[in-house]
Design a protein around this motif. Structure first.
Motif, PDB file in Angstrom:
ATOM      1  N   GLN A 257       0.741  -1.282   0.059  1.00 18.23           N
ATOM      2  CA  GLN A 257      -0.052  -0.119  -0.187  1.00 18.23           C
ATOM      3  C   GLN A 257       0.809   1.301   0.022  1.00 18.23           C
ATOM      4  O   GLN A 257       0.604   2.050  -0.511  1.00 18.23           O
ATOM      5  CB  GLN A 257      -0.863   0.002   1.250  1.00 18.23           C
ATOM      6  CG  GLN A 257      -1.756   1.312   1.313  1.00 18.23           C
ATOM      7  CD  GLN A 257      -2.970   1.156   2.417  1.00 18.23           C
ATOM      8  OE1 GLN A 257      -2.680   0.489   3.229  1.00 18.23           O
ATOM      9  NE2 GLN A 257      -3.642   2.376   2.499  1.00 18.23           N
ATOM     10  N   ALA A 258       1.916   1.092   0.846  1.00 22.05           N
ATOM     11  CA  ALA A 258       2.993   2.606   0.928  1.00 22.05           C
ATOM     12  C   ALA A 258       3.286   2.836  -0.501  1.00 22.05           C
ATOM     13  O   ALA A 258       3.597   3.738  -0.965  1.00 22.05           O
ATOM     14  CB  ALA A 258       3.761   2.479   1.924  1.00 22.05           C
ATOM     15  N   LEU A 259       3.954   1.583  -1.019  1.00 21.06           N
ATOM     16  CA  LEU A 259       4.530   1.749  -2.269  1.00 21.06           C
ATOM     17  C   LEU A 259       3.576   2.308  -3.276  1.00 21.06           C
ATOM     18  O   LEU A 259       3.751   3.216  -4.084  1.00 21.06           O
ATOM     19  CB  LEU A 259       5.257   0.438  -2.609  1.00 21.06           C
ATOM     20  CG  LEU A 259       6.543   0.227  -1.933  1.00 21.06           C
ATOM     21  CD1 LEU A 259       6.800  -1.471  -1.931  1.00 21.06           C
ATOM     22  CD2 LEU A 259       7.638   0.939  -2.454  1.00 21.06           C
ATOM     23  N   ARG A 260       2.387   1.790  -3.448  1.00 22.25           N
ATOM     24  CA  ARG A 260       1.363   2.150  -4.500  1.00 22.25           C
ATOM     25  C   ARG A 260       1.107   3.802  -4.300  1.00 22.25           C
ATOM     26  O   ARG A 260       1.033   4.330  -5.131  1.00 22.25           O
ATOM     27  CB  ARG A 260       0.191   1.413  -4.117  1.00 22.25           C
ATOM     28  CG  ARG A 260       0.286  -0.108  -4.910  1.00 22.25           C
ATOM     29  CD  ARG A 260      -1.074  -0.870  -4.865  1.00 22.25           C
ATOM     30  NE  ARG A 260      -0.762  -2.232  -5.137  1.00 22.25           N
ATOM     31  CZ  ARG A 260      -1.074  -3.205  -4.177  1.00 22.25           C
ATOM     32  NH1 ARG A 260      -1.321  -2.807  -2.977  1.00 22.25           N
ATOM     33  NH2 ARG A 260      -0.728  -4.339  -4.503  1.00 22.25           N
ATOM     34  N   GLN A 261       0.950   4.097  -3.191  1.00 23.01           N
ATOM     35  CA  GLN A 261       0.643   5.443  -2.760  1.00 23.01           C
ATOM     36  C   GLN A 261       1.706   6.629  -3.371  1.00 23.01           C
ATOM     37  O   GLN A 261       1.472   7.494  -3.553  1.00 23.01           O
ATOM     38  CB  GLN A 261       0.349   5.571  -1.240  1.00 23.01           C
ATOM     39  CG  GLN A 261      -0.915   5.273  -0.720  1.00 23.01           C
ATOM     40  CD  GLN A 261      -1.256   5.236   0.570  1.00 23.01           C
ATOM     41  OE1 GLN A 261      -0.284   5.597   1.529  1.00 23.01           O
ATOM     42  NE2 GLN A 261      -2.494   5.056   0.917  1.00 23.01           N
ATOM     43  N   ALA A 262       2.982   5.863  -3.040  1.00 22.97           N
ATOM     44  CA  ALA A 262       4.182   6.698  -3.652  1.00 22.97           C
ATOM     45  C   ALA A 262       4.508   6.513  -5.012  1.00 22.97           C
ATOM     46  O   ALA A 262       5.359   7.221  -5.617  1.00 22.97           O
ATOM     47  CB  ALA A 262       5.307   6.336  -2.737  1.00 22.97           C
ATOM     48  N   GLY A 263       3.403   5.954  -5.830  1.00 23.18           N
ATOM     49  CA  GLY A 263       3.522   5.888  -7.161  1.00 23.18           C
ATOM     50  C   GLY A 263       4.433   4.645  -7.981  1.00 23.18           C
ATOM     51  O   GLY A 263       4.782   4.751  -8.932  1.00 23.18           O
ATOM     52  N   HIS A 264       4.563   3.809  -6.979  1.00 30.55           N
ATOM     53  CA  HIS A 264       5.583   2.548  -7.527  1.00 30.55           C
ATOM     54  C   HIS A 264       4.385   1.363  -7.788  1.00 30.55           C
ATOM     55  O   HIS A 264       3.169   1.393  -7.192  1.00 30.55           O
ATOM     56  CB  HIS A 264       6.583   2.151  -6.579  1.00 30.55           C
ATOM     57  CG  HIS A 264       7.646   3.260  -6.348  1.00 30.55           C
ATOM     58  ND1 HIS A 264       8.617   3.452  -7.135  1.00 30.55           N
ATOM     59  CD2 HIS A 264       7.478   4.427  -5.384  1.00 30.55           C
ATOM     60  CE1 HIS A 264       9.347   4.475  -6.852  1.00 30.55           C
ATOM     61  NE2 HIS A 264       8.833   5.104  -6.048  1.00 30.55           N
TER      62      HIS A 264
END
Length: 591
Positions: A257-264
């Motif tokens: 979730q954190a990576l997706r929110q950062a655009g990854h």
């Protein structure tokens, strides 16, 4: 005689070739781009000066770190070892009180970069994160958690730097070498622990006992949409099932979730089954103790293997790694006590049996996978058929993933192993791993299980600096007199499963498999025909049952019947003159 001059490709000017021989990739503009500092920033890292297209040298890296450490009481840098070429291996300790790390009860995150020093994303991401902690607004990350950071583990490989080291990797411009100065792959060395670099790392694991261990790599292989992939031994086949359950149920969804929110786009570890047909699926590997995440699993240190996608630009990979490291700190601060309890439960478990190796299931799990389209081409020059990736996104709704979760090697766990005192290398390895042992003060006789090799084979070429050995064994119970100095290795200890993995000869990363006991396959005493023939005649005359056994063997075995030498060897093996240590595994089992 005509002389033909052969030019290597390095003799040509590569600038004459296409600027990028790798498959096309989509432009990326994730939110994590804001983490990157401009050149005028007073604490800009060396990699940021180039826009995250290059990575600093060893000297440049530690010049920056020396300055950063000197600027804050939250940082300290310790030398943890020295490489074969004499370079210092450093670890940064970061916390509200670095001297209390490992003593203050706070959860400890260990981040390791550059075990393969061409795959150096973790170093530059770590420098940026440390900068933002002590010279930015992120000091709060260390209120409830401590960080240990090894910027470069393979320091000699890091300085064997060049432009043409990893042809399947997009940056940085100069890349280190995969192996050490001794040509050892450190991520195959955890169990046998031969490299000085690995021995330094094991001391860190023994001294600090981290609660979470991140090993940062860059992939080889296929193309796909994910830029940050990571994995660990899953609960279905983990030696530390409680920690594995936490990694699967808490760590993976939170970090995804954190990576997706950062655009990854995070994804699973990808190991394709067929280089020409990706649709056949991927492996769900079980990692053995030669590898970081397999070793961490068996010694109850929750360990995550991070594999950034080699075909994504260096900048994108570094920024994604930063996000992963930052949010690992945040999660560990929140969940550290829970993870410590899981870790303690794994350490306290004493299973009666243990699976040492797994094979893939015939029934796959079907997963949704964000892949990249490809086509089969044939090279006009060499005739090689290969898969060319087009760069176009392709969604596999049901890609097969074959999990290695079927037991292949299982044993009953002994109460202890007895290592003979002459096995100095074995005993030194046990000490390096932090395994508890006790030494016998005086000789005694006890009932033990002795293993005798019945079939064996030796590798025809070296692998990771050693000629490996494989064997099958016959197991017999005998009363054996142990000499003073024999060493007992109890499995009733937190590292009991690691002891089994190293000392059980059929284990895939046992010290036996790595070739540490070749002497058991040699005979050094001999006989002369004039001496043995009278002994054979005497034994045949005095022991009618033995003579009958010989006659039956000759009738049943044509090779024995047709060879006088084989017949003599048959008798020799049954005479008291025969070497009683030949083919005997020099470690005994106590049940």
């Amino acid at each position: 005689m005509n002389r033909i001059k052969i030019l290597t490709l390095s003799a040509f000017c590569f600038s004459a070739f296409a600027a990028d021989h790798l498959p096309p990739f989509p432009n990326w503009s994730g939110a994590s781009a804001q983490l990157q500092k401009e050149a005028q920033h007073p604490w800009v890292t060396p990699a940021e000066l180039s826009g995250l297209t290059t990575t600093p040298s060893y000297d440049e890296t530690f010049k920056f770190l020396d300055r950063l450490v000197a600027s804050s009481p939250m940082l300290r840098m310790d030398m943890i070892g020295v490489s074969p070429q004499g370079r210092s291996i450093y670890m940064v300790k970061a916390g509200t009180d670095p001297e209390q790390i490992g003593k203050d009860g706070k959860p400890v995150l260990l981040v390791q970069a550059g075990i393969h020093s061409g795959e150096i994303d973790g170093k530059d991401a770590g420098l940026m994160l440390l900068r933002d902690i002590v010279q930015g607004e992120k000091a709060g990350l260390l209120n409830d958690v401590n960080l240990l950071f090894i910027p470069i583990l393979s320091v000699d490989g890091h300085e064997r730097s060049g432009k043409y080291h990893r042809m399947n990797q997009r940056g940085p411009e100069q890349q280190g070498w995969r192996s050490t100065a001794q040509n050892l792959n450190l991520n195959r060395d955890y169990a046998k622990a031969e490299a000085l670099e690995m021995q330094a790392l094991l001391k860190v694991l023994n001294n600090y006992k981290p609660d979470l261990y991140l090993d940062v790599h860059v992939t080889d292989g296929e193309d796909y949409q994910y830029d940050i992939t990571f994995g660990f031994n899953e609960p279905m086949h983990a030696a530390s099932p409680n920690a594995a359950s936490w990694l699967a149920s808490v760590y993976r969804p939170e970090l995804n979730q954190a990576l997706r929110q950062a655009g990854h786009l995070p994804g699973p570890l990808v190991f394709g089954l067929d280089p020409l047909d990706f649709s056949k699926g991927i492996s769900g590997a079980h990692f053995t103790p030669r590898l970081s995440n397999g070793y961490g699993d068996i010694r109850h240190i929750p360990t995550v293997l991070i594999e950034n996608h080699s075909l994504k630009p260096y900048r994108q990979r570094v920024l994604g790694t930063y996000v992963l490291l930052e949010h690992s700190l945040k999660l560990l601060a929140e969940q550290g006590k829970v993870l410590q309890l899981a870790k303690k439960a794994d350490e306290n478990a004493r299973p009666a049996s243990l699976t040492l190796a797994y094979k893939a299931s015939d029934t796959p799990e079907l997963i949704r996978f964000s892949g990249v389209a490809s086509e089969i081409r044939t090279d006009k020059i060499t005739g090689l058929q290969y898969r060319a990736w087009t760069g176009e996104p392709k969604l596999y709704e049901e890609l097969p993933q074959y999990w290695e979760n079927v037991p292949a090697v299982e044993i009953d766990v002994p109460a202890a192993y007895w290592v003979m005192p002459e096995q100095h290398q074995v005993l030194a390895k046990l000490a390096l791993h932090g395994i508890e042992t006790t030494r016998l003060k005086s000789a005694k006789t006890i009932q033990l299980q002795q293993l005798t090799a019945t079939q064996w084979s030796f590798a025809q070429k070296p692998y990771e600096g050693r000629f490996t050995t494989d064997a099958q064994f016959k197991r017999d119970w005998k009363k054996i007199r142990l000499p003073a100095g024999a060493v007992r290795v109890s499995t009733d200890q937190p590292l009991g499963r690691l002891a089994v993995a190293l000392l059980e000869p059929t284990a895939p990363d046992s010290l036996f498999h790595w070739g540490f006991m070749p002497g058991m396959f040699e005979r050094t005493e001999y006989f002369e025909p004039y001496a043995i023939v009278p002994l054979i005649e005497q034994a045949a005359k005095q022991d009618k049952a033995l003579k009958q056994e010989f006659d039956d063997a000759v009738k049943a075995d044509k090779a024995l019947a047709g060879s006088a030498e084989a017949k003599v060897q048959w008798w020799y093996q049954r005479l008291p003159y025969y070497d009683q240590h030949y083919l005997k595994y020099p470690i005994l089992l106590e049940h």
